[in-house]
Design a protein around this motif. Structure first.
Motif, PDB file in Angstrom:
ATOM      1  N   MET A  78     -17.325  32.516  -1.634  1.00  0.00           N
ATOM      2  CA  MET A  78     -16.609  31.786  -0.592  1.00  0.00           C
ATOM      3  C   MET A  78     -15.124  31.725  -0.957  1.00  0.00           C
ATOM      4  O   MET A  78     -14.761  31.622  -2.120  1.00  0.00           O
ATOM      5  CB  MET A  78     -17.223  30.386  -0.457  1.00  0.00           C
ATOM      6  N   ILE A  79     -14.276  31.765   0.038  1.00  0.00           N
ATOM      7  CA  ILE A  79     -12.819  31.793  -0.166  1.00  0.00           C
ATOM      8  C   ILE A  79     -12.299  30.518  -0.832  1.00  0.00           C
ATOM      9  O   ILE A  79     -11.286  30.538  -1.522  1.00  0.00           O
ATOM     10  CB  ILE A  79     -12.071  32.068   1.149  1.00  0.00           C
ATOM     11  N   MET A  80     -12.985  29.403  -0.631  1.00  0.00           N
ATOM     12  CA  MET A  80     -12.517  28.134  -1.200  1.00  0.00           C
ATOM     13  C   MET A  80     -12.638  28.096  -2.724  1.00  0.00           C
ATOM     14  O   MET A  80     -11.875  27.413  -3.379  1.00  0.00           O
ATOM     15  CB  MET A  80     -13.297  26.958  -0.602  1.00  0.00           C
ATOM     16  N   ASP A  81     -13.602  28.823  -3.277  1.00  0.00           N
ATOM     17  CA  ASP A  81     -13.806  28.766  -4.720  1.00  0.00           C
ATOM     18  C   ASP A  81     -12.570  29.191  -5.517  1.00  0.00           C
ATOM     19  O   ASP A  81     -12.138  28.457  -6.400  1.00  0.00           O
ATOM     20  CB  ASP A  81     -15.026  29.589  -5.128  1.00  0.00           C
ATOM     21  N   PRO A  82     -11.964  30.349  -5.222  1.00  0.00           N
ATOM     22  CA  PRO A  82     -10.750  30.714  -5.969  1.00  0.00           C
ATOM     23  C   PRO A  82      -9.598  29.732  -5.744  1.00  0.00           C
ATOM     24  O   PRO A  82      -8.845  29.423  -6.669  1.00  0.00           O
ATOM     25  CB  PRO A  82     -10.393  32.107  -5.455  1.00  0.00           C
ATOM     26  N   LEU A  83      -9.466  29.215  -4.520  1.00  0.00           N
ATOM     27  CA  LEU A  83      -8.406  28.259  -4.231  1.00  0.00           C
ATOM     28  C   LEU A  83      -8.624  26.953  -5.005  1.00  0.00           C
ATOM     29  O   LEU A  83      -7.689  26.425  -5.606  1.00  0.00           O
ATOM     30  CB  LEU A  83      -8.332  27.973  -2.726  1.00  0.00           C
ATOM     31  N   LEU A  84      -9.840  26.451  -5.012  1.00  0.00           N
ATOM     32  CA  LEU A  84     -10.145  25.231  -5.776  1.00  0.00           C
ATOM     33  C   LEU A  84      -9.901  25.444  -7.267  1.00  0.00           C
ATOM     34  O   LEU A  84      -9.339  24.585  -7.945  1.00  0.00           O
ATOM     35  CB  LEU A  84     -11.591  24.796  -5.535  1.00  0.00           C
ATOM     36  N   HIS A  85     -10.328  26.587  -7.758  1.00  0.00           N
ATOM     37  CA  HIS A  85     -10.131  26.909  -9.174  1.00  0.00           C
ATOM     38  C   HIS A  85      -8.637  26.968  -9.511  1.00  0.00           C
ATOM     39  O   HIS A  85      -8.196  26.433 -10.533  1.00  0.00           O
ATOM     40  CB  HIS A  85     -10.831  28.231  -9.476  1.00  0.00           C
ATOM     41  N   PHE A  86      -7.864  27.638  -8.652  1.00  0.00           N
ATOM     42  CA  PHE A  86      -6.416  27.713  -8.863  1.00  0.00           C
ATOM     43  C   PHE A  86      -5.784  26.328  -8.877  1.00  0.00           C
ATOM     44  O   PHE A  86      -4.985  26.005  -9.761  1.00  0.00           O
ATOM     45  CB  PHE A  86      -5.753  28.585  -7.789  1.00  0.00           C
ATOM     46  N   LEU A  87      -6.083  25.500  -7.867  1.00  0.00           N
ATOM     47  CA  LEU A  87      -5.501  24.152  -7.792  1.00  0.00           C
ATOM     48  C   LEU A  87      -5.872  23.326  -9.019  1.00  0.00           C
ATOM     49  O   LEU A  87      -5.044  22.591  -9.557  1.00  0.00           O
ATOM     50  CB  LEU A  87      -5.950  23.448  -6.514  1.00  0.00           C
ATOM     51  N   HIS A  88      -7.099  23.472  -9.469  1.00  0.00           N
ATOM     52  CA  HIS A  88      -7.570  22.734 -10.640  1.00  0.00           C
ATOM     53  C   HIS A  88      -6.789  23.148 -11.887  1.00  0.00           C
ATOM     54  O   HIS A  88      -6.220  22.300 -12.584  1.00  0.00           O
ATOM     55  CB  HIS A  88      -9.073  22.993 -10.818  1.00  0.00           C
ATOM     56  N   ILE A  89      -6.737  24.433 -12.140  1.00  0.00           N
ATOM     57  CA  ILE A  89      -6.071  24.929 -13.354  1.00  0.00           C
ATOM     58  C   ILE A  89      -4.566  24.712 -13.294  1.00  0.00           C
ATOM     59  O   ILE A  89      -3.947  24.312 -14.291  1.00  0.00           O
ATOM     60  CB  ILE A  89      -6.424  26.412 -13.600  1.00  0.00           C
ATOM     61  N   ALA A  90      -3.948  24.945 -12.147  1.00  0.00           N
ATOM     62  CA  ALA A  90      -2.499  24.727 -12.023  1.00  0.00           C
ATOM     63  C   ALA A  90      -2.150  23.260 -12.249  1.00  0.00           C
ATOM     64  O   ALA A  90      -1.151  22.942 -12.909  1.00  0.00           O
ATOM     65  CB  ALA A  90      -2.011  25.193 -10.649  1.00  0.00           C
ATOM     66  N   SER A  91      -2.962  22.363 -11.734  1.00  0.00           N
ATOM     67  CA  SER A  91      -2.703  20.930 -11.910  1.00  0.00           C
ATOM     68  C   SER A  91      -2.888  20.506 -13.364  1.00  0.00           C
ATOM     69  O   SER A  91      -2.111  19.705 -13.895  1.00  0.00           O
ATOM     70  CB  SER A  91      -3.621  20.116 -10.992  1.00  0.00           C
ATOM     71  N   VAL A  92      -3.893  21.049 -14.028  1.00  0.00           N
ATOM     72  CA  VAL A  92      -4.091  20.762 -15.450  1.00  0.00           C
ATOM     73  C   VAL A  92      -2.908  21.287 -16.258  1.00  0.00           C
ATOM     74  O   VAL A  92      -2.402  20.609 -17.156  1.00  0.00           O
ATOM     75  CB  VAL A  92      -5.425  21.366 -15.952  1.00  0.00           C
ATOM     76  N   ALA A  93      -2.450  22.501 -15.926  1.00  0.00           N
ATOM     77  CA  ALA A  93      -1.311  23.083 -16.640  1.00  0.00           C
ATOM     78  C   ALA A  93      -0.066  22.220 -16.480  1.00  0.00           C
ATOM     79  O   ALA A  93       0.667  21.977 -17.450  1.00  0.00           O
ATOM     80  CB  ALA A  93      -1.041  24.501 -16.136  1.00  0.00           C
ATOM     81  N   LEU A  94       0.171  21.723 -15.267  1.00  0.00           N
ATOM     82  CA  LEU A  94       1.323  20.851 -15.018  1.00  0.00           C
ATOM     83  C   LEU A  94       1.228  19.588 -15.867  1.00  0.00           C
ATOM     84  O   LEU A  94       2.181  19.227 -16.561  1.00  0.00           O
ATOM     85  CB  LEU A  94       1.375  20.497 -13.531  1.00  0.00           C
ATOM     86  N   TRP A  95       0.089  18.918 -15.818  1.00  0.00           N
ATOM     87  CA  TRP A  95      -0.082  17.642 -16.509  1.00  0.00           C
ATOM     88  C   TRP A  95      -0.053  17.805 -18.022  1.00  0.00           C
ATOM     89  O   TRP A  95       0.756  17.189 -18.709  1.00  0.00           O
ATOM     90  CB  TRP A  95      -1.383  17.000 -16.050  1.00  0.00           C
TER      91      TRP A  95
END
Length: 153
Positions: free
Chosen positions: A1-18
């Motif tokens: 599903m298209i949402m899986d890569p987007l959710l994964h990206f948002l999760h990892i990018a947010s962790v990287a920021l924090w």
């Protein structure tokens, strides 16, 4: 599903920021500011840094929580790997520490700097430093659990 890569990206990018932001602040900015600036300038700097960084962290925390819960829901809590459960638990502790910092010592730092009460501001900054140090360690542990925990599966 298209949402899986987007959710994964948002999760990892947010962790990287924090976690990356905490690393920069704790390991790079804090020692440099401590040796180059007098307490009033250093405390004003931290007030400004936290005003900007913590606003970004609020967004990151929301994205981490929403994306993590969404990915967990897709798999199912009972079917999720053990390291996902550990990640969730560690993440909840980190969020609790962040909320403590924001509403506790950060609020005290803002008020003390605004009142030019450098002793109180320094004490508040010390409490923030301890909490950020703990959250940085928990963040590194969470990243290890998220990535190395897959080896155990």
């Amino acid at each position: 599903m298209i949402m899986d890569p987007l959710l994964h990206f948002l999760h990892i990018a947010s962790v990287a920021l924090w976690v990356g932001g905490m690393f920069f602040a704790y390991v790079c900015l804090r020692p440099a500011a401590g040796t180059l600036l007098e307490p009033p300038q250093r405390l004003r700097l931290w007030r400004g840094v936290f005003a900007r960084f913590l606003a970004w962290v609020w967004g990151a925390v929301v994205l981490i929580a929403v994306s993590g819960v969404a990915m967990l829901a897709r798999v199912g809590f009972a079917a999720a790997p053990l390291n996902w459960h550990a990640m969730l638990g560690l993440g909840l502790v980190m969020i609790a520490i962040f909320i403590y910092v924001y509403f506790g010592p950060y609020g005290a730092l803002r008020r003390a700097v605004d009142a030019q009460d450098w002793k109180a501001a320094g004490a508040a900054l010390g409490r923030i430093r301890q909490a950020v140090g703990l959250n940085l360690l928990l963040g590194a542990l969470t990243i290890a659990v998220a990535t190395l925990g897959q080896l155990a599966a």
